[in-house]
Design a protein around this motif. Structure first.
Motif, PDB file in Angstrom:
ATOM      1  N   UNK A 106      38.314  31.167  33.338  1.00 47.67           N
ATOM      2  CA  UNK A 106      38.034  30.823  31.946  1.00 47.67           C
ATOM      3  C   UNK A 106      37.686  32.026  31.074  1.00 47.67           C
ATOM      4  N   UNK A 107      37.031  33.034  31.645  1.00 48.72           N
ATOM      5  CA  UNK A 107      36.531  34.174  30.879  1.00 48.72           C
ATOM      6  C   UNK A 107      37.214  35.462  31.304  1.00 48.72           C
ATOM      7  N   UNK A 108      37.435  36.349  30.351  1.00 52.43           N
ATOM      8  CA  UNK A 108      37.873  37.707  30.673  1.00 52.43           C
ATOM      9  C   UNK A 108      37.181  38.654  29.706  1.00 52.43           C
ATOM     10  N   UNK A 109      36.864  39.843  30.199  1.00 56.43           N
ATOM     11  CA  UNK A 109      36.162  40.809  29.348  1.00 56.43           C
ATOM     12  C   UNK A 109      36.864  42.158  29.403  1.00 56.43           C
ATOM     13  N   UNK A 110      37.019  42.770  28.243  1.00 59.89           N
ATOM     14  CA  UNK A 110      37.563  44.118  28.133  1.00 59.89           C
ATOM     15  C   UNK A 110      36.400  45.039  27.785  1.00 59.89           C
ATOM     16  N   UNK A 111      36.069  45.931  28.708  1.00 59.89           N
ATOM     17  CA  UNK A 111      34.912  46.798  28.541  1.00 59.89           C
ATOM     18  C   UNK A 111      35.253  48.021  27.695  1.00 59.89           C
ATOM     19  N   UNK A 112      34.229  48.539  27.023  1.00 57.15           N
ATOM     20  CA  UNK A 112      34.412  49.720  26.178  1.00 57.15           C
ATOM     21  C   UNK A 112      34.858  50.926  27.009  1.00 57.15           C
ATOM     22  N   UNK A 113      34.355  51.019  28.236  1.00 51.83           N
ATOM     23  CA  UNK A 113      34.678  52.173  29.081  1.00 51.83           C
ATOM     24  C   UNK A 113      35.655  51.806  30.192  1.00 51.83           C
ATOM     25  N   UNK A 114      36.454  50.778  29.922  1.00 53.82           N
ATOM     26  CA  UNK A 114      37.652  50.430  30.692  1.00 53.82           C
ATOM     27  C   UNK A 114      37.374  49.772  32.043  1.00 53.82           C
ATOM     28  N   UNK A 115      36.594  50.415  32.936  1.00 56.75           N
ATOM     29  CA  UNK A 115      36.330  49.842  34.252  1.00 56.75           C
ATOM     30  C   UNK A 115      37.582  49.763  35.115  1.00 56.75           C
ATOM     31  N   UNK A 116      38.473  50.752  35.003  1.00 57.48           N
ATOM     32  CA  UNK A 116      39.721  50.737  35.765  1.00 57.48           C
ATOM     33  C   UNK A 116      39.541  51.422  37.121  1.00 57.48           C
ATOM     34  N   UNK A 117      40.540  51.230  37.994  1.00 56.85           N
ATOM     35  CA  UNK A 117      40.522  51.807  39.339  1.00 56.85           C
ATOM     36  C   UNK A 117      41.452  53.021  39.352  1.00 56.85           C
ATOM     37  N   UNK A 118      40.900  54.236  39.374  1.00 52.71           N
ATOM     38  CA  UNK A 118      41.733  55.445  39.198  1.00 52.71           C
ATOM     39  C   UNK A 118      42.733  55.673  40.326  1.00 52.71           C
ATOM     40  N   UNK A 119      42.480  55.109  41.508  1.00 52.83           N
ATOM     41  CA  UNK A 119      43.375  55.335  42.648  1.00 52.83           C
ATOM     42  C   UNK A 119      44.541  54.347  42.669  1.00 52.83           C
ATOM     43  N   UNK A 120      44.616  53.468  41.656  1.00 50.67           N
ATOM     44  CA  UNK A 120      45.699  52.486  41.592  1.00 50.67           C
ATOM     45  C   UNK A 120      46.609  52.756  40.396  1.00 50.67           C
ATOM     46  N   UNK A 121      47.835  52.279  40.515  1.00 50.87           N
ATOM     47  CA  UNK A 121      48.786  52.403  39.401  1.00 50.87           C
ATOM     48  C   UNK A 121      48.413  51.439  38.288  1.00 50.87           C
ATOM     49  N   UNK A 122      49.078  51.590  37.153  1.00 47.09           N
ATOM     50  CA  UNK A 122      48.868  50.682  36.021  1.00 47.09           C
ATOM     51  C   UNK A 122      49.134  49.242  36.442  1.00 47.09           C
ATOM     52  N   UNK A 123      50.265  49.016  37.100  1.00 50.21           N
ATOM     53  CA  UNK A 123      50.625  47.661  37.527  1.00 50.21           C
ATOM     54  C   UNK A 123      49.566  47.074  38.455  1.00 50.21           C
ATOM     55  N   UNK A 124      49.114  47.858  39.418  1.00 51.01           N
ATOM     56  CA  UNK A 124      48.151  47.338  40.394  1.00 51.01           C
ATOM     57  C   UNK A 124      46.758  47.168  39.788  1.00 51.01           C
ATOM     58  N   UNK A 125      46.423  47.946  38.784  1.00 44.23           N
ATOM     59  CA  UNK A 125      45.171  47.709  38.057  1.00 44.23           C
ATOM     60  C   UNK A 125      45.216  46.368  37.336  1.00 44.23           C
ATOM     61  N   UNK A 126      46.335  46.108  36.684  1.00 45.03           N
ATOM     62  CA  UNK A 126      46.462  44.876  35.905  1.00 45.03           C
ATOM     63  C   UNK A 126      46.485  43.655  36.822  1.00 45.03           C
ATOM     64  N   UNK A 127      47.090  43.802  37.992  1.00 51.89           N
ATOM     65  CA  UNK A 127      47.207  42.675  38.926  1.00 51.89           C
ATOM     66  C   UNK A 127      45.975  42.503  39.813  1.00 51.89           C
ATOM     67  N   UNK A 128      45.004  43.391  39.684  1.00 49.51           N
ATOM     68  CA  UNK A 128      43.888  43.413  40.636  1.00 49.51           C
ATOM     69  C   UNK A 128      43.096  42.104  40.644  1.00 49.51           C
ATOM     70  N   UNK A 129      42.796  41.568  39.462  1.00 45.59           N
ATOM     71  CA  UNK A 129      42.038  40.324  39.395  1.00 45.59           C
ATOM     72  C   UNK A 129      42.782  39.177  40.058  1.00 45.59           C
ATOM     73  N   UNK A 130      44.089  39.157  39.900  1.00 43.75           N
ATOM     74  CA  UNK A 130      44.910  38.114  40.524  1.00 43.75           C
ATOM     75  C   UNK A 130      44.932  38.290  42.039  1.00 43.75           C
ATOM     76  N   UNK A 131      44.922  39.542  42.477  1.00 44.73           N
ATOM     77  CA  UNK A 131      44.865  39.816  43.916  1.00 44.73           C
ATOM     78  C   UNK A 131      43.574  39.261  44.520  1.00 44.73           C
TER      79      UNK A 131
END
Length: 267
Positions: A106-131
């Motif tokens: 139901x909820x999703x949040x976009x953080x000011x400082x991104x909270x991304x995984x630097x060791x993953x590609x763009x695609x795998x970062x985006x798919x991470x929550x679904x994984x």
């Protein structure tokens, strides 16, 4: 119809929260409470309602409680007192298991400082929550590619996020949030790392997205608030000073503090 309702919400930091809360309700000032209890009042008696299909902006000076309130809405921080009602259910007291389900569905949040995984590609970062949800690889990558298209990242799927600019990383964060198909999208300073052209694209995308979402944005950018928001709330020192239709807030605010803020004459 209200998607989110915030009722009588208080957030206090410190070891003696209930004592501080009693003092606050007795009319004591934040400085008196800090002196006697060592507690800091971050949000005081906030009441808001946000409808499905609208963009709602929360603005105010630094330290006014904007981002803190946003974190109460998705329960990254548990309120000291009060209710956060999403789809008719108060999430301030749900179990950890149910909270996890709400955040995933139901909820999703976009953080000011991104909270991304630097060791993953763009695609795998985006798919991470679904994984994490157990979505099969083919489906999660398909949904990730769809959300990349929405935010203008097509062609970047195999790049590592560390190779991207701040603005591009912010779009990855947004795409990751959208891939989960949320009902509520929370955004903390979404354009802080974007250039004017990227900001315009993001705002256009949000206008399209709001048809199916409830979007709450924390921002210092008054011009952005005027361009995209349906309703706006102004916070000052943890208190909700005023809220209502954005045009009214900027052209005919009721409260003096709000008028000073939007005119740039505060303090």
């Amino acid at each position: 119809m209200s998607k989110i309702t915030i009722k009588d919400l208080y957030l206090i930091f410190g070891n003696d929260k209930q004592h501080a809360l009693r003092m606050l309700k007795e009319g004591k000032s934040k400085s008196e409470i800090l002196k006697e209890t060592g507690c800091t009042v971050a949000v005081k008696d906030a009441n808001l309602s946000v409808r499905e299909g609208e963009i709602f902006v929360i603005m105010g000076l630094s330290g006014s409680g904007k981002s803190t309130l946003l974190r109460c809405i998705n329960r990254l921080i548990k309120p000291t007192s009060g209710e956060v009602i999403i789809n008719g259910r108060d999430i301030s007291n749900v179990t950890d298991k149910e909270l996890l389900r709400i955040r995933r569905k139901e909820l999703a949040m976009v953080f000011q400082h991104f909270g991304l995984l630097p060791h993953r590609s763009v695609l795998h970062n985006i798919a991470f929550g679904l994984e994490l949800q157990g979505v099969k690889k083919q489906e999660r990558e398909h949904r990730a590619m769809e959300s990349m298209q929405l935010v203008g990242l097509k062609g970047y799927e195999n790049q590592m996020v560390g190779e991207l600019s701040g603005g591009m990383q912010q779009r990855v964060g947004l795409a990751r949030a959208l891939a989960n198909d949320p009902e509520v999208l929370l955004m903390d300073e979404p354009a802080s790392a974007l250039d004017p052209i990227a900001t315009e694209k993001l705002e256009h995308g949000m206008e399209e997205l709001k048809k199916d979402l409830c979007i709450i944005i924390v921002t210092h950018n008054m011009q952005q608030a005027m361009r995209i928001s349906d309703n706006t709330a102004f916070f000052y020192m943890g208190e909700l000073v005023e809220h209502g239709p954005t045009k009214k807030i900027f052209s005919n605010a009721t409260e003096e503090k709000t008028r000073q803020y939007v005119s740039g004459s505060f303090g």
